[in-house]
Design an enzyme around this catalytic site. Sequence first.
Site, mmCIF file in Angstrom:
data_model
loop_
_atom_site.group_PDB
_atom_site.id
_atom_site.type_symbol
_atom_site.label_atom_id
_atom_site.label_comp_id
_atom_site.label_asym_id
_atom_site.label_seq_id
_atom_site.Cartn_x
_atom_site.Cartn_y
_atom_site.Cartn_z
ATOM 1 N N GLY A 11 0.822 -1.210 0.000
ATOM 2 C CA GLY A 11 0.000 0.000 0.000
ATOM 3 C C GLY A 11 0.848 1.248 0.000
ATOM 4 O O GLY A 11 0.384 2.324 0.362
ATOM 5 N N GLY A 12 2.127 1.106 -0.402
ATOM 6 C CA GLY A 12 3.035 2.240 -0.347
ATOM 7 C C GLY A 12 3.285 2.890 -1.699
ATOM 8 O O GLY A 12 2.481 2.743 -2.634
ATOM 9 N N ASN A 13 4.421 3.581 -1.805
ATOM 10 C CA ASN A 13 4.756 4.341 -3.018
ATOM 11 C C ASN A 13 4.768 3.453 -4.260
ATOM 12 O O ASN A 13 4.078 3.724 -5.257
ATOM 13 C CB ASN A 13 6.162 4.952 -2.876
ATOM 14 C CG ASN A 13 6.313 5.833 -1.656
ATOM 15 O OD1 ASN A 13 5.574 6.801 -1.494
ATOM 16 N ND2 ASN A 13 7.247 5.517 -0.787
ATOM 17 N N HIS A 203 23.980 1.233 0.769
ATOM 18 C CA HIS A 203 23.309 1.767 1.963
ATOM 19 C C HIS A 203 24.059 1.446 3.268
ATOM 20 O O HIS A 203 24.436 2.364 3.996
ATOM 21 C CB HIS A 203 21.853 1.303 1.996
ATOM 22 C CG HIS A 203 21.076 1.782 0.813
ATOM 23 N ND1 HIS A 203 20.090 1.047 0.206
ATOM 24 C CD2 HIS A 203 21.158 2.930 0.108
ATOM 25 C CE1 HIS A 203 19.608 1.719 -0.820
ATOM 26 N NE2 HIS A 203 20.234 2.860 -0.904
HETATM 27 P P1 NAI Z 1 6.885 2.130 1.229
HETATM 28 O O1 NAI Z 1 7.663 2.696 2.358
HETATM 29 O O2 NAI Z 1 5.974 3.055 0.530
HETATM 30 O O3 NAI Z 1 6.145 0.836 1.721
HETATM 31 C C1 NAI Z 1 5.559 0.829 2.924
HETATM 32 C C2 NAI Z 1 4.311 0.043 2.741
HETATM 33 O O4 NAI Z 1 4.626 -1.352 2.736
HETATM 34 C C3 NAI Z 1 3.342 0.253 3.875
HETATM 35 O O5 NAI Z 1 2.591 1.418 3.624
HETATM 36 C C4 NAI Z 1 2.552 -1.022 3.804
HETATM 37 O O6 NAI Z 1 1.600 -0.965 2.772
HETATM 38 C C5 NAI Z 1 3.591 -2.039 3.403
HETATM 39 N N1 NAI Z 1 4.166 -2.703 4.567
HETATM 40 C C6 NAI Z 1 5.306 -2.401 5.200
HETATM 41 N N2 NAI Z 1 5.503 -3.245 6.231
HETATM 42 C C7 NAI Z 1 4.458 -4.091 6.229
HETATM 43 C C8 NAI Z 1 4.099 -5.178 7.051
HETATM 44 N N3 NAI Z 1 4.872 -5.576 8.062
HETATM 45 N N4 NAI Z 1 2.971 -5.827 6.755
HETATM 46 C C9 NAI Z 1 2.205 -5.459 5.720
HETATM 47 N N5 NAI Z 1 2.486 -4.420 4.916
HETATM 48 C C10 NAI Z 1 3.606 -3.756 5.178
HETATM 49 O O7 NAI Z 1 7.889 1.423 0.222
HETATM 50 P P2 NAI Z 1 8.128 1.780 -1.287
HETATM 51 O O8 NAI Z 1 8.690 3.146 -1.359
HETATM 52 O O9 NAI Z 1 6.921 1.420 -2.047
HETATM 53 O O10 NAI Z 1 9.299 0.766 -1.612
HETATM 54 C C11 NAI Z 1 9.045 -0.603 -1.874
HETATM 55 C C12 NAI Z 1 10.373 -1.273 -2.074
HETATM 56 O O11 NAI Z 1 11.084 -0.613 -3.128
HETATM 57 C C13 NAI Z 1 11.311 -1.219 -0.856
HETATM 58 O O12 NAI Z 1 12.064 -2.392 -0.868
HETATM 59 C C14 NAI Z 1 12.211 -0.029 -1.155
HETATM 60 O O13 NAI Z 1 13.464 -0.142 -0.513
HETATM 61 C C15 NAI Z 1 12.356 -0.156 -2.661
HETATM 62 N N6 NAI Z 1 12.672 1.101 -3.346
HETATM 63 C C16 NAI Z 1 11.843 2.180 -3.274
HETATM 64 C C17 NAI Z 1 12.125 3.332 -3.972
HETATM 65 C C18 NAI Z 1 11.218 4.507 -3.971
HETATM 66 O O14 NAI Z 1 11.538 5.517 -4.607
HETATM 67 N N7 NAI Z 1 10.069 4.453 -3.314
HETATM 68 C C19 NAI Z 1 13.345 3.431 -4.807
HETATM 69 C C20 NAI Z 1 14.134 2.237 -4.841
HETATM 70 C C21 NAI Z 1 13.803 1.115 -4.130
#
Ligand code: NAI
Length: 391
Positions: A11-13, A203
């Site tokens: 549900g994130g980015n 990192h």
């Molecule tokens: P995010 O920080 O937006 O994701 C968080 C989301 O993951 C939460 O809102 C929830 O929906 C879910 N989540 C987290 N822990 C959880 C749990 N224990 N149980 C259930 N749901 C859970 O992450 P984002 O930004 O979407 O990144 C996703 C992946 O991509 C990560 O591995 C990040 O390191 C990688 N990444 C992200 C970038 C970016 O620009 N956003 C760039 C490069 C890599």
Amino acid sequence: MSVHSLTVVGGGNGAHVLAAVAGSRGFEVRLWAPIPEEAAALKKGVAQNGYVEAVSGENSFKAVPAIISAEPAEVIPGSGIIIFVLPAFAHKELLLQAVQYLDKGCILGAIPSRSGFEFMAKSILNDTVTIFGVQTLPWACRIKSYGRQVEILGTKNKVTASSSPASEAIKICVLLQELLGIEVIPAPNMLALTLGNVGQIIHPGIMYGLFYRWKGNPFSETEIPLFYQGVTEEIGLILTDISREIMDVKEAIEKEGISLEGVVSLNEWLLSSYENSIADTSTLKGCFNTNTSYRGLKAPVKKIGEDGYMPDFSSRYLTEDIPHGLVVTRALAQLTGIHTPVIDEVLGVTSGWMRKEYLVNGYLQGKDVPLTPIPQNYGINDIQGLIRAIV
Ligand code: NAI
């Protein structure tokens, strides 16, 4: 079950972007947002907005998810492809929740997969589904308005992916290309993604270099170091050493007849990924300091007291990239008998910061090792076992 029916997990980015991009490219999108409050907010946002949108400069991708739910039972059955797009520390728990609802013959993967995903996912899913991983998230992205709009700050031209069984990789790359709209290059196997995970170098290596001398005194806002532009010659050498140790492990595994094509040194990766955005390519310090994609990004810190700051050791740069990165590489070093003194030093210091225990007396036998996706946790204790596991 249709291969064009996609469940996005998260549900994130990244989940917002994947839903919008895949939906705009003709896939039926279902959203499994495992946190109930997020599922409710996503439903509300989409209902009010009419769609979820990803904006990239002049371009806009829109999708109307067919289902949004916190319950896997309501989303997964009938999906031909299931993609986890959330931090690696959530993968195991959600795989365990998903497994009973997967249709036979579906494919399940993670973007990004991070190190060791293949061992963990295989142990939970057995051979009932094809597993895949994409090495990096194709986008730098941030939610602008939850459930409505996400901004794509940058898109990679190409990403690498592979699968287990590895023989399915080309087919899966073609499907992912259709879904993501960018070039997807097949790696020979998922171990190449695990070892080639550059986040595990960059990192933890920079965090270590910036803060290993920190004595615990709060610093002011103006003293918060830049992260990538804070790379000094000394930190450049630490990163070079970590990368060289990983290449030593690669070489030892390749001697056993496993191809790890695509696992390259940090320097080579930086030059091929950021060809046009680095002004000074003469040293690693120059590559980080003069890369426009990294400009202005600060080290993760948290506030303590009125106007004091300290390094944020709960940052994903450590909590994701140590257990789902460097620890897995260290486990492969242990399997192949390769010495990794610099990785060991970085692991020792950073795990202390996180209050975790991985290396004890030079072996991965600390209390937190069972929570990591290292091959040894799945009964792979020698190189022959590794060879059998990655086909
Ligand atoms: P995010 O920080 O937006 O994701 C968080 C989301 O993951 C939460 O809102 C929830 O929906 C879910 N989540 C987290 N822990 C959880 C749990 N224990 N149980 C259930 N749901 C859970 O992450 P984002 O930004 O979407 O990144 C996703 C992946 O991509 C990560 O591995 C990040 O390191 C990688 N990444 C992200 C970038 C970016 O620009 N956003 C760039 C490069 C890599």
